[in-house]
Design an enzyme around this catalytic site. Structure first.
Site, short mmCIF file in Angstrom:
data_model
loop_
_atom_site.label_atom_id
_atom_site.label_comp_id
_atom_site.label_asym_id
_atom_site.label_seq_id
_atom_site.Cartn_x
_atom_site.Cartn_y
_atom_site.Cartn_z
N GLU A 70 0.83 -1.21 0.00
CA GLU A 70 0.00 0.00 0.00
C GLU A 70 0.86 1.27 0.00
OE1 GLU A 70 -2.78 0.50 3.28
OE2 GLU A 70 -3.70 2.18 2.25
N ASP A 90 -0.63 -5.03 3.10
CA ASP A 90 -1.19 -3.85 3.78
C ASP A 90 -0.58 -3.82 5.18
OD1 ASP A 90 -2.56 -1.77 4.83
OD2 ASP A 90 -4.51 -2.38 4.03
N ILE A 92 -0.80 -1.69 7.67
CA ILE A 92 -1.83 -1.44 8.71
C ILE A 92 -3.16 -1.33 7.97
CG2 ILE A 92 -2.70 0.07 10.53
CD1 ILE A 92 0.05 1.09 11.07
N ASP A 93 -3.97 -2.37 8.05
CA ASP A 93 -5.31 -2.28 7.47
C ASP A 93 -6.25 -1.84 8.59
OD1 ASP A 93 -7.25 -2.50 5.44
OD2 ASP A 93 -7.95 -4.34 6.39
N THR A 95 -6.03 1.94 9.23
CA THR A 95 -5.19 3.05 9.71
C THR A 95 -6.01 4.05 10.53
OG1 THR A 95 -3.71 2.79 7.83
CG2 THR A 95 -3.62 4.90 8.95
N ASP A 220 -5.99 -4.66 0.64
CA ASP A 220 -7.01 -4.85 1.68
C ASP A 220 -7.63 -6.25 1.58
OD1 ASP A 220 -6.99 -2.08 2.59
OD2 ASP A 220 -8.09 -1.57 0.79
#
Ligand code: IPD
Length: 277
Positions: A70, A90, A92-93, A95, A220
């Site tokens: 990402e 990802d 940090i999915d 955020t 994601d």
């Protein structure tokens, strides 16, 4: 013969644990928030640091593999899926959840070969739930097998979706109208945990019965797609056709009947593709 992708998956679980630890520690400190494409599209130094950590750890062992991350894409890297072994990351999915310390924050990694997902790892790091799935070998949470609810009746379902502001009025109104349409079926409820990968894992372990979303990205979806498929779930495109990882949209459900019903009820809007933007 040993399974080369299983070795990659074991490596993936190790780095995902390390990433989760970094995220948990960062959540205890001040979080400096930056904006990406809009005031509701947030990023932090931790997103970038965690993605670098993951990619460098994987590259040490697999230097020839490809990556779609990402934050790398946000910095200008291409987002094109090839036949190469590819790690879709990802860091940090969720955020926005991370920024608010809302406790659904995950690290999500899917691994493809010849554009097929071979395994997925989703670590919901505040809950300390590690979801793993290797193609053909089932889905697990913290090592225990998981499966979807098997619910076939949408009127007895919890449906997940995410509601994000859009400056495009047609898109925004269609998103809200879709929520109304699903609620008035009626279903037992709609929920929005705030992390697409966690949403997919909630369906995979039977806590929710379906999830639909237009406007997310391959990073994601990739990890969770493996988990929900291996847990016996159904994954399809919003149109009811075949799921396409680069299409920025999906429906997943505990049964084909529920997935098809959602496809029939909701109205599509244009979200573009990850590989053409
Ligand atoms: C977000 C989450 C969220 C969804 C957003 C995504 P990010 O991912 O998955 O649930 O509503 O559309 O962008 O940006 O936190 O990795």
């Amino acid at each position: 013969m040993s399974d080369p992708w299983q070795e990659c998956m074991d490596h993936c679980v190790e780095v995902t644990k390390k990433a989760g630890q970094v995220i948990r520690e960062a959540m205890q400190k001040d979080i400096a928030v930056m904006q990406k494409s809009s005031p509701v599209d947030l990023v932090t130094e931790t997103d970038q640091r965690v993605e670098q950590l993951i990619i460098s750890y994987i590259k040490e062992k697999y230097p020839a593999h490809s990556f779609i991350g990402e934050e790398s894409v946000a910095a200008g890297a291409p987002s094109v899926l090839t036949d190469d072994p590819t790690w879709i990351i990802d860091p940090i999915d969720g955020t926005t959840n991370f920024v608010h310390r809302f406790p659904f924050v995950s690290v999500s990694i899917g691994f493809t070969v010849k554009k097929e997902i071979e395994f997925g790892v989703v670590y919901s790091c505040i809950e300390d739930k590690m979801y793993t799935a290797r193609k053909g070998k089932g889905a697990f949470c913290n090592g225990k097998p998981i499966k979807v609810s098997g619910q076939e009746d949408i009127s007895r379902s919890i449906v997940l979706t995410e509601m994000n502001f859009s400056a495009d009025p047609e898109r925004f109104n269609t998103m809200l109208a879709n929520v109304k349409t699903i609620l008035t079926i009626p279903v037992h409820g709609i929920r929005s945990p705030g992390s697409a990968a966690v949403n997919m894992c909630l369906v995979a372990c039977g806590s929710a019965d379906a999830y639909y979303h237009m406007g997310i990205h391959c990073w994601d979806m990739a990890g969770g797609a493996a988990v929900v498929t291996e847990a016996g779930g159904v994954i399809m495109d919003i149109s009811g056709g075949a799921f396409d990882l680069m299409s920025r949209r999906l429906i997943i459900a505990s049964s084909r009947a529920i997935a098809e019903r959602i496809a029939k009820e909701i109205t599509e809007f244009n979200v573009g593709r990850d590989d053409t933007e």
